[in-house]
Design an enzyme around this catalytic site. Structure first.
Site, short mmCIF file in Angstrom:
data_model
loop_
_atom_site.label_atom_id
_atom_site.label_comp_id
_atom_site.label_asym_id
_atom_site.label_seq_id
_atom_site.Cartn_x
_atom_site.Cartn_y
_atom_site.Cartn_z
N GLY A 11 37.63 50.53 44.94
CA GLY A 11 38.98 51.10 45.03
C GLY A 11 38.91 52.63 44.96
O GLY A 11 38.22 53.19 44.10
N ARG A 72 34.92 47.48 50.88
CA ARG A 72 34.13 46.52 50.10
C ARG A 72 33.22 45.83 51.11
O ARG A 72 33.65 45.49 52.20
CB ARG A 72 35.07 45.55 49.37
N ASP A 103 32.22 49.57 38.72
CA ASP A 103 31.05 48.79 38.32
C ASP A 103 30.51 47.94 39.47
O ASP A 103 29.31 47.76 39.62
CB ASP A 103 31.35 47.94 37.08
N THR A 125 36.98 55.32 39.33
CA THR A 125 37.93 54.22 39.41
C THR A 125 39.11 54.54 38.50
O THR A 125 38.94 55.17 37.46
CB THR A 125 37.32 52.87 38.97
N ASP A 129 37.32 51.26 33.20
CA ASP A 129 36.71 50.08 32.57
C ASP A 129 35.20 50.11 32.65
O ASP A 129 34.55 49.06 32.70
CB ASP A 129 37.24 48.79 33.22
N ARG A 171 42.96 45.91 37.16
CA ARG A 171 42.16 44.72 37.49
C ARG A 171 42.08 43.78 36.28
O ARG A 171 43.05 43.13 35.96
CB ARG A 171 40.77 45.12 37.97
O1 F6P Z 1 39.66 48.89 40.74
C1 F6P Z 1 40.75 49.70 41.06
C2 F6P Z 1 41.92 48.84 41.48
O2 F6P Z 1 42.99 49.67 41.82
C3 F6P Z 1 42.37 47.85 40.42
O3 F6P Z 1 43.14 48.47 39.41
C4 F6P Z 1 43.13 46.87 41.27
O4 F6P Z 1 43.32 45.61 40.65
C5 F6P Z 1 42.22 46.76 42.48
O5 F6P Z 1 41.58 48.03 42.61
C6 F6P Z 1 42.92 46.44 43.77
O6 F6P Z 1 41.91 46.24 44.73
P1 F6P Z 1 42.24 46.40 46.32
O7 F6P Z 1 42.47 47.86 46.56
O8 F6P Z 1 40.98 45.89 46.98
O9 F6P Z 1 43.45 45.57 46.60
#
Ligand code: F6P
Length: 318
Positions: A11, A72, A103, A125, A129, A171
Site C-alpha cells: 500500500g 502487489r 512487512d 506504510t 505495524d 489492516r
Molecule cells: O497496508 C496499508 C493499507 O492501507 C491498510 O491499512 C489497508 O487495509 C490496505 O492497505 C488496503 O489494501 P489495498 O490498497 O490493496 O486495498
C-alpha cells in the site's frame, strides 16, 4: 557499488516520494547511479527501470503517493519470479536494492537477500505495524488526515447529539485507530489487539447518554469489523442516534507532514549508505529518534505492541 535500485511496494503511503528522493540523492552524492523500479516487484521481474537523476526527483518531496507506483506481485512469490528479477538486475548492472514498503514487501526483500543480493528495507506504510521502528513512513500523515476528518464529524455530531462510529484503516493493527482516538479526543478506540465486549460498550454508552453527554465518537479499526456491522450490533445505547463514516483511502493520500518528510529523508539516506558499506538483509528503524538497523524478519517475527500509555489515556479521557 556503481548502480543501486529503489522500489516501492504494498500500500502506498505519504512520504514514499521523499524517501525515493533521498535514496537518489544519496546515490548521486556517492557517485552511484540510482534507478527506480516501476510498480514494485512486478517491475523488478519485467526490468521496468527509470533513471532517477536530479530532474527525475525534483519537486516530488511533498507529493503523496509514489512516482514509482506500486503493485502487489503474485509472480514474485514464486522462485521463478524471484530468479527472473535477479537476472534482470544483473543484466542492467544493478548491485543493490532499497525496498520501501510494509512487512509483506520485506518478505520479498528477505528472499532476494537469501539469494545473495544486497537489499535494505525502509518501512513505508500508514499502518505503523512494523516491529523494529517506532514510526513507519506515512503513519503521521494518515493520523493527521483522519484527525482533520474527525474534527469535522465532531461538529455535526455535537449539533445532533449523535454517536459516530468512524472506521479507520490499519489492516489487522490498531495503531492508526488508537493514535487517532487520542488525537481527536474520541471516547473509545476499538482495536483488534484487544477483546471487544459489545455488551460492555453499550453499557458505557448508556451511562454517557444518561449523563447527557451530547455526542460520542468511537474510532474503529477496520480489522475488528466494519463500522456498519458495529452500528448494527450497538442496539441498546440508551438513546444515541448512531451514524457511520468510513474514512477509507483518503488516509493513504495527501501531502506528507513535515514529520514524515524528515523521517523518510533520514531513512532513505541511511538505507542507501548502509547498502553502500555492505549491509544487507536489514531494515531501517527509528527507535527513540535514532536510526538503527535490524533484521528484516523482525518485521513479521515479532508482534508490535500498542502503547499501554495511549490505551490508558483513551480510557481515562472518555
Ligand atoms: O497496508 C496499508 C493499507 O492501507 C491498510 O491499512 C489497508 O487495509 C490496505 O492497505 C488496503 O489494501 P489495498 O490498497 O490493496 O486495498
Amino acid at each position: 557499488m556503481k548502480r543501486v535500485a529503489v522500489l516501492t511496494s504494498g500500500g502506498d503511503s505519504p512520504g514514499m516520494n521523499a524517501a525515493i528522493r533521498a535514496v537518489a540523492h544519496t546515490c548521486m552524492f556517492n557517485d552511484v547511479e540510482c534507478v527506480g523500479v516501476m510498480r514494485g516487484y512486478e517491475g523488478l521481474i519485467e526490468g521496468d527501470y527509470k533513471v532517477l537523476d536530479r530532474a527525475a526527483v525534483g519537486g516530488i518531496i511533498h507529493r503523496g503517493g509514489t512516482i514509482l507506483k506500486t503493485a502487489r506481485s503474485e509472480r514474485f512469490t514464486t522462485p521463478e519470479g524471484r530468479l527472473t528479477a535477479l537476472e534482470k538486475m544483473k543484466e542492467h548492472g544493478i548491485e543493490g536494492l532499497v525496498v520501501i514498503g510494509g512487512d509483506g514487501s520485506f518478505h520479498g526483500a528477505k528472499a532476494l537477500h537469501d539469494l545473495g543480493f544486497p537489499v535494505i528495507g525502509v518501512p513505508g506504510t500508514i499502518d505503523n505495524d512494523i516491529t523494529g521502528t517506532d514510526e513507519t513512513i506515512g503513519f503521521d500523515t494518515a493520523v493527521n488526515t483522519a484527525l482533520e476528518a474527525i474534527m469535522r464529524l465532531r461538529d455535526t455530531a455535537s449539533s445532533h447529539d449523535r454517536l459516530f462510529i468512524v472506521e479507520v484503516m490499519g489492516r489487522n493493527a490498531g495503531f492508526l485507530a488508537l493514535e487517532t482516538a487520542v488525537a481527536s479526543g474520541a471516547e473509545y478506540a476499538v482495536v483488534p489487539e484487544l477483546p471487544l465486549s459489545i455488551g460492555n460498550l453499550c453499557k458505557l454508552l448508556r451511562e454517557s447518554y444518561a449523563e447527557h453527554k451530547s455526542h460520542t465518537l468511537i474510532i474503529l479499526a477496520e480489522g475488528v469489523m466494519s463500522a456498519h456491522e458495529m452500528r448494527d450490533k450497538l442496539q441498546d445505547t440508551g438513546g444515541y442516534d448512531a451514524r457511520v463514516t468510513v474514512l477509507g483511502y483518503i488516509q493513504r493520500g495527501g501531502h506528507p507532514t513535515s514529520f514524515d518528510v524528515v523521517l523518510a529523508t533520514r531513512m532513505g539516506a541511511f538505507a542507501t549508505e548502509s547498502l553502500l558499506i555492505g549491509k544487507s538483509g536489514m531494515m531501517v528503524g527509528n527507535i527513540n529518534h535514532k536510526l538503527v538497523l535490524s533484521p528484516l524478519e523482525r518485521a513479521w517475527s515479532e508482534q508490535k505492541s500498542l502503547s499501554p500509555e495511549l490505551l490508558s489515556l483513551v480510557n481515562k479521557m472518555n
